[in-house]
Design a protein around this motif. Structure first.
Motif, PDB file in Angstrom:
ATOM      1  N   SER A   1      56.092  77.706 143.658  1.00 48.54           N
ATOM      2  CA  SER A   1      55.482  77.237 142.414  1.00 48.54           C
ATOM      3  C   SER A   1      56.193  77.690 141.144  1.00 48.54           C
ATOM      4  O   SER A   1      56.087  77.030 140.116  1.00 48.54           O
ATOM      5  CB  SER A   1      54.019  77.700 142.361  1.00 48.54           C
ATOM      6  OG  SER A   1      53.305  77.231 143.482  1.00 48.54           O
ATOM      7  N   VAL A   2      56.880  78.814 141.191  1.00 52.77           N
ATOM      8  CA  VAL A   2      57.522  79.340 139.984  1.00 52.77           C
ATOM      9  C   VAL A   2      58.994  78.935 139.925  1.00 52.77           C
ATOM     10  O   VAL A   2      59.463  78.353 138.941  1.00 52.77           O
ATOM     11  CB  VAL A   2      57.385  80.875 139.904  1.00 52.77           C
ATOM     12  CG1 VAL A   2      58.099  81.401 138.667  1.00 52.77           C
ATOM     13  CG2 VAL A   2      55.910  81.264 139.889  1.00 52.77           C
ATOM     14  N   TYR A   3      59.726  79.241 140.995  1.00 55.77           N
ATOM     15  CA  TYR A   3      61.163  78.969 141.007  1.00 55.77           C
ATOM     16  C   TYR A   3      61.518  77.603 141.599  1.00 55.77           C
ATOM     17  O   TYR A   3      62.684  77.221 141.579  1.00 55.77           O
ATOM     18  CB  TYR A   3      61.893  80.070 141.776  1.00 55.77           C
ATOM     19  CG  TYR A   3      61.717  81.434 141.162  1.00 55.77           C
ATOM     20  CD1 TYR A   3      62.327  81.756 139.948  1.00 55.77           C
ATOM     21  CD2 TYR A   3      60.931  82.404 141.766  1.00 55.77           C
ATOM     22  CE1 TYR A   3      62.169  83.008 139.380  1.00 55.77           C
ATOM     23  CE2 TYR A   3      60.760  83.657 141.209  1.00 55.77           C
ATOM     24  CZ  TYR A   3      61.378  83.954 140.017  1.00 55.77           C
ATOM     25  OH  TYR A   3      61.215  85.187 139.438  1.00 55.77           O
TER      26      TYR A   3
ATOM     27  N   LEU B   1      49.741  88.954 151.541  1.00 51.74           N
ATOM     28  CA  LEU B   1      51.181  89.223 151.462  1.00 51.74           C
ATOM     29  C   LEU B   1      51.985  87.933 151.575  1.00 51.74           C
ATOM     30  O   LEU B   1      53.004  87.755 150.895  1.00 51.74           O
ATOM     31  CB  LEU B   1      51.586  90.202 152.570  1.00 51.74           C
ATOM     32  CG  LEU B   1      51.001  91.617 152.455  1.00 51.74           C
ATOM     33  CD1 LEU B   1      51.412  92.454 153.662  1.00 51.74           C
ATOM     34  CD2 LEU B   1      51.449  92.287 151.161  1.00 51.74           C
ATOM     35  N   GLY B   2      51.523  87.023 152.424  1.00 51.79           N
ATOM     36  CA  GLY B   2      52.198  85.735 152.544  1.00 51.79           C
ATOM     37  C   GLY B   2      52.128  84.944 151.257  1.00 51.79           C
ATOM     38  O   GLY B   2      53.119  84.319 150.838  1.00 51.79           O
ATOM     39  N   ALA B   3      50.965  84.962 150.599  1.00 47.74           N
ATOM     40  CA  ALA B   3      50.801  84.235 149.341  1.00 47.74           C
ATOM     41  C   ALA B   3      51.660  84.835 148.236  1.00 47.74           C
ATOM     42  O   ALA B   3      52.278  84.111 147.447  1.00 47.74           O
ATOM     43  CB  ALA B   3      49.330  84.242 148.933  1.00 47.74           C
ATOM     44  N   VAL B   4      51.707  86.168 148.170  1.00 45.84           N
ATOM     45  CA  VAL B   4      52.521  86.840 147.153  1.00 45.84           C
ATOM     46  C   VAL B   4      53.999  86.497 147.336  1.00 45.84           C
ATOM     47  O   VAL B   4      54.749  86.353 146.363  1.00 45.84           O
ATOM     48  CB  VAL B   4      52.307  88.368 147.220  1.00 45.84           C
ATOM     49  CG1 VAL B   4      53.328  89.095 146.367  1.00 45.84           C
ATOM     50  CG2 VAL B   4      50.892  88.723 146.779  1.00 45.84           C
ATOM     51  N   THR B   5      54.418  86.320 148.583  1.00 51.17           N
ATOM     52  CA  THR B   5      55.817  85.981 148.858  1.00 51.17           C
ATOM     53  C   THR B   5      56.125  84.524 148.526  1.00 51.17           C
ATOM     54  O   THR B   5      57.146  84.209 147.900  1.00 51.17           O
ATOM     55  CB  THR B   5      56.141  86.238 150.340  1.00 51.17           C
ATOM     56  OG1 THR B   5      55.878  87.612 150.644  1.00 51.17           O
ATOM     57  CG2 THR B   5      57.590  85.919 150.643  1.00 51.17           C
TER      58      THR B   5
ATOM     59  N   PRO C   1      52.006  76.669 156.070  1.00 54.43           N
ATOM     60  CA  PRO C   1      51.250  75.589 155.411  1.00 54.43           C
ATOM     61  C   PRO C   1      51.767  75.258 154.015  1.00 54.43           C
ATOM     62  O   PRO C   1      51.693  74.111 153.582  1.00 54.43           O
ATOM     63  CB  PRO C   1      49.816  76.151 155.362  1.00 54.43           C
ATOM     64  CG  PRO C   1      49.730  77.053 156.538  1.00 54.43           C
ATOM     65  CD  PRO C   1      51.099  77.696 156.614  1.00 54.43           C
ATOM     66  N   SER C   2      52.286  76.258 153.285  1.00 53.07           N
ATOM     67  CA  SER C   2      52.757  76.010 151.924  1.00 53.07           C
ATOM     68  C   SER C   2      54.019  75.161 151.890  1.00 53.07           C
ATOM     69  O   SER C   2      54.368  74.597 150.843  1.00 53.07           O
ATOM     70  CB  SER C   2      53.001  77.337 151.201  1.00 53.07           C
ATOM     71  OG  SER C   2      54.068  78.042 151.804  1.00 53.07           O
ATOM     72  N   VAL C   3      54.734  75.048 153.024  1.00 54.10           N
ATOM     73  CA  VAL C   3      55.958  74.243 153.049  1.00 54.10           C
ATOM     74  C   VAL C   3      55.861  73.083 154.032  1.00 54.10           C
ATOM     75  O   VAL C   3      56.879  72.468 154.369  1.00 54.10           O
ATOM     76  CB  VAL C   3      57.189  75.115 153.404  1.00 54.10           C
ATOM     77  CG1 VAL C   3      57.396  76.200 152.364  1.00 54.10           C
ATOM     78  CG2 VAL C   3      57.052  75.730 154.791  1.00 54.10           C
ATOM     79  N   GLN C   4      54.655  72.771 154.482  1.00 57.90           N
ATOM     80  CA  GLN C   4      54.517  71.712 155.486  1.00 57.90           C
ATOM     81  C   GLN C   4      55.023  70.364 154.978  1.00 57.90           C
ATOM     82  O   GLN C   4      55.732  69.641 155.679  1.00 57.90           O
ATOM     83  CB  GLN C   4      53.065  71.580 155.938  1.00 57.90           C
ATOM     84  CG  GLN C   4      52.887  70.567 157.066  1.00 57.90           C
ATOM     85  CD  GLN C   4      51.518  70.627 157.692  1.00 57.90           C
ATOM     86  OE1 GLN C   4      50.546  70.942 157.032  1.00 57.90           O
ATOM     87  NE2 GLN C   4      51.434  70.335 158.979  1.00 57.90           N
ATOM     88  N   SER C   5      54.670  70.018 153.752  1.00 55.27           N
ATOM     89  CA  SER C   5      55.117  68.733 153.210  1.00 55.27           C
ATOM     90  C   SER C   5      56.642  68.701 153.066  1.00 55.27           C
ATOM     91  O   SER C   5      57.274  67.672 153.327  1.00 55.27           O
ATOM     92  CB  SER C   5      54.458  68.469 151.853  1.00 55.27           C
ATOM     93  OG  SER C   5      54.806  69.469 150.916  1.00 55.27           O
TER      94      SER C   5
ATOM     95  N   LEU D   1      44.942  77.239 142.656  1.00 54.57           N
ATOM     96  CA  LEU D   1      44.003  77.494 143.750  1.00 54.57           C
ATOM     97  C   LEU D   1      44.475  78.649 144.623  1.00 54.57           C
ATOM     98  O   LEU D   1      43.663  79.462 145.084  1.00 54.57           O
ATOM     99  CB  LEU D   1      43.833  76.232 144.603  1.00 54.57           C
ATOM    100  CG  LEU D   1      43.128  75.044 143.946  1.00 54.57           C
ATOM    101  CD1 LEU D   1      43.022  73.877 144.930  1.00 54.57           C
ATOM    102  CD2 LEU D   1      41.741  75.433 143.449  1.00 54.57           C
ATOM    103  N   SER D   2      45.782  78.740 144.859  1.00 53.33           N
ATOM    104  CA  SER D   2      46.323  79.834 145.676  1.00 53.33           C
ATOM    105  C   SER D   2      46.004  81.187 145.053  1.00 53.33           C
ATOM    106  O   SER D   2      45.592  82.132 145.747  1.00 53.33           O
ATOM    107  CB  SER D   2      47.837  79.674 145.838  1.00 53.33           C
ATOM    108  OG  SER D   2      48.150  78.479 146.504  1.00 53.33           O
TER     109      SER D   2
END
Length: 445
Positions: free
Chosen positions: A429-431, A419-423, A296-300, A44-45
Motif C-alpha cells: 500500500s505504501v511503496y 506481524l504479517g500485516a506490518v510486513t 491473501p494480500s497478493v492473491q490478485s 481496513l488492514s
C-alpha cells in the motif's frame, strides 16, 4: 459422538471470522461508493490490526489474573456485539464525515473496528471454550472456521461480486484513416442484490452463532459431551487405564512425545519440552502470517495476469480447501511434530512460488499458457490445504495441553497475523511494490 453437538460446534466456528471475511469479499461493491476508493483495503488492514487490543486484553487477564475473567460472558458479549455491529453496518455504512478537510467513511471504519474486535477476540475465547468438549469437536470447530470464509464467498458469488466482463473500449489515439482503435476493458457487472442485504446476511450469521453458543453452553445433550462431570478449566486428567490408553495413542501419532516420563517443561501437562513448545508456537505464528495476511494480500497480483477465470477459480478453490483440510483432520487427527514440520515446509515452498508470481506481475511465468493458470490455481489449493491442516494439528496438540494453551494458541495466531500485516502493508500500500495484471488483456511478450 453427538451429531447435534458437532453441528453446534461447526456453527460456532462459522461465526468466528464470518464478519471480516464477508467484508473483504464485498470490497468490489464498497470501493466505488466510498471516498477512499481502492485505498479502503489499506485503511481496513490498519483498523483490523488495531482491533488486536481485544485478544491482548483477554490474554493478559489470563496471565496475570487467572480465573477472574468469565470466558462464557465474554463470548456472549462479543458475539452479541458482532450481531449488533453488522446490523448497524447495513444501515450506516454509506455515512461520511469530514476529517482533515476531506470526506471519510467514518461509520464504515468505526464499525469495522468493532467487528474486528469481535473476530480477533474469538481466537482467544472460542478455542478455550471448545476444550470443554471431547477432542473431535475441536476439529469440527475448525471446519466451521474454514466455512466462515467459504460461505460469504459463495453468497458474494451469487450476488455477483467481482464478476468482470471484457468489453471493447475506444483507445485514446486514432489511426490516420480516422478509424478508432479498440482494446478490451474490464468492467464489473451490476450486483444481483445490495450491499445492505449482504450485511443483513452477516447479521443473521452472527445471530446463528449466538444461538449455537447458547445451546453449547446450556443444552443437556451437549453437557453429556463434556470431558467428564468433573471437568475444570478446560482440561481433565484421565485416570487409570484411560490415561494409559491416552498416552499410547499419543505415542503412536507423535514420536516426540514422552511416555510415562517426568514433566519436560512447565507448559501444559509437561509432555513437550520447552524447545518443542517454542517450535509449535513458532510454526503457528508463521503459518498464521502466511495464510491470514501475506498471501491473501497478493492473491490478485498472483492470479489476475492469468485471467479473471483463474483468479476466481483460485479464490473459490482456496476457500473450499480450508474446511476440506479440517474435514480430513476429523478422520486423520495426526499430531506428529515431524509431519507438522514437513507440511509447513511444503506449504511455505508453494507460498514462495505464489509470492514470486505476484512479484513478477503483470508478466509472471507461463502467463500466456493455459498451464500457467492451472499451476497457479493448483498452488493456491495446495498452499491452503497443507497449512490449514497444520493449524488443525497444532490446535489438537494444544487442546490436550489444557485451557491456557488454547488461550496462547489464539494469541499467537493474532500475533502472527499482526506481524504479517506490518510486513505487507508498506510493500503493497505504501511503496506499491506489486503491479496488478489486467484480467482482459495481456501485454507481455
Amino acid at each position: 459422538m453427538s451429531l447435534f453437538t458437532h453441528l453446534l460446534a461447526c456453527l460456532l466456528g462459522m461465526g468466528s471470522w464470518v464478519s471480516i471475511n464477508g467484508l473483504w469479499v464485498e470490497l468490489p461493491l464498497l470501493v466505488p461508493q466510498v471516498p477512499e476508493g481502492w485505498y479502503l483495503p489499506s485503511y481496513l488492514s490498519v483498523v483490523i490490526q488495531a482491533a488486536n487490543v481485544g485478544p491482548l486484553f483477554v490474554t493478559l487477564m489470563h496471565r496475570f489474573q487467572p480465573g477472574k475473567l468469565d470466558e462464557r460472558a465474554v463470548i456472549y458479549v462479543v458475539v452479541g456485539l458482532g450481531a449488533l455491529t453488522s446490523l448497524l453496518l447495513a444501515i450506516f455504512w454509506r455515512e461520511t464525515a469530514a476529517v482533515a478537510g476531506a470526506p471519510r467513511s467514518v461509520a464504515l471504519l468505526t464499525l469495522t473496528f468493532f467487528l474486528a474486535v469481535v473476530d480477533c477476540t474469538s481466537s482467544v475465547t472460542f478455542l478455550p471454550f471448545m476444550a470443554r468438549l471431547k477432542r473431535p469437536y475441536l476439529t469440527t470447530y475448525y471446519v466451521g472456521e474454514g466455512l466462515s470464509g467459504l460461505l460469504p464467498a459463495l453468497v458474494a458469488l451469487v450476488q455477483g461480486v467481482g464478476v468482470v466482463e471484457c468489453v471493447n473500449g475506444t483507445a485514446a489515439a486514432q489511426t490516420r484513416n480516422r478509424t478508432a482503435a479498440y482494446e478490451l476493458e474490464a468492467r464489473y457487472r451490476p450486483a444481483r442484490f445490495s450491499v445492505e442485504a449482504f450485511f443483513y446476511f452477516l447479521c443473521a450469521m452472527m445471530l446463528v452463532c449466538l444461538l449455537a453458543f447458547l445451546l453449547l453452553d446450556h443444552h443437556p445433550a451437549v453437557a453429556r459431551e463434556h470431558q467428564s462431570a468433573g471437568y475444570s478449566n478446560g482440561v481433565q486428567a484421565p485416570r487409570g487405564g484411560e490415561a494409559c490408553a491416552s498416552e499410547q495413542g499419543a505415542t503412536r501419532t507423535d514420536p516426540f512425545r514422552a511416555v510415562n516420563g517426568k514433566p519436560r517443561s512447565g507448559f501444559g501437562t509437561g509432555a513437550y519440552s520447552s524447545a518443542q513448545v517454542l517450535y509449535v508456537f513458532g510454526v503457528l505464528a508463521w503459518v498464521s502470517a502466511l495464510t491470514n495476511v501475506v498471501l491473501p494480500s497478493v492473491q490478485s497480483y498472483s492470479c489476475l495476469p492469468y485471467g479473471n477465470k483463474a483468479y476466481h477459480l483460485s479464490a473459490t478453490m482456496a476457500a473450499v480447501s480450508n474446511p476440506l483440510a479440517c474435514f480430513i483432520a476429523v478422520f486423520l487427527p495426526i499430531r506428529s511434530l515431524l509431519l507438522m514440520g514437513v507440511l509447513t515446509a511444503v506449504g511455505t515452498g508453494v507460498a514462495a512460488y505464489i509470492l514470486s508470481m505476484a512479484i513478477l506481475s503483470p508478466c509472471p511465468l507461463l502467463v500466456n499458457d493455459t498451464s500457467g493458470a492451472l499451476l497457479i490455481v493448483l498452488s493456491w489449493v495446495v498452499f491452503v490445504l497443507t497449512l490449514s491442516y497444520v493449524k488443525v494439528i497444532i490446535g489438537v496438540i494444544l487442546r490436550d495441553e489444557g485451557h491456557s494453551a488454547l488461550v496462547w494458541c489464539g494469541a499467537v495466531v493474532q500475533l502472527g497475523s499482526l506481524l504479517g500485516a506490518v510486513t505487507m502493508f508498506p510493500l503493497v500500500s505504501v511503496y506499491s511494490y506489486f503491479s496488478s495484471g489486467d484480467p482482459c488483456t495481456t501485454k507481455c511478450l
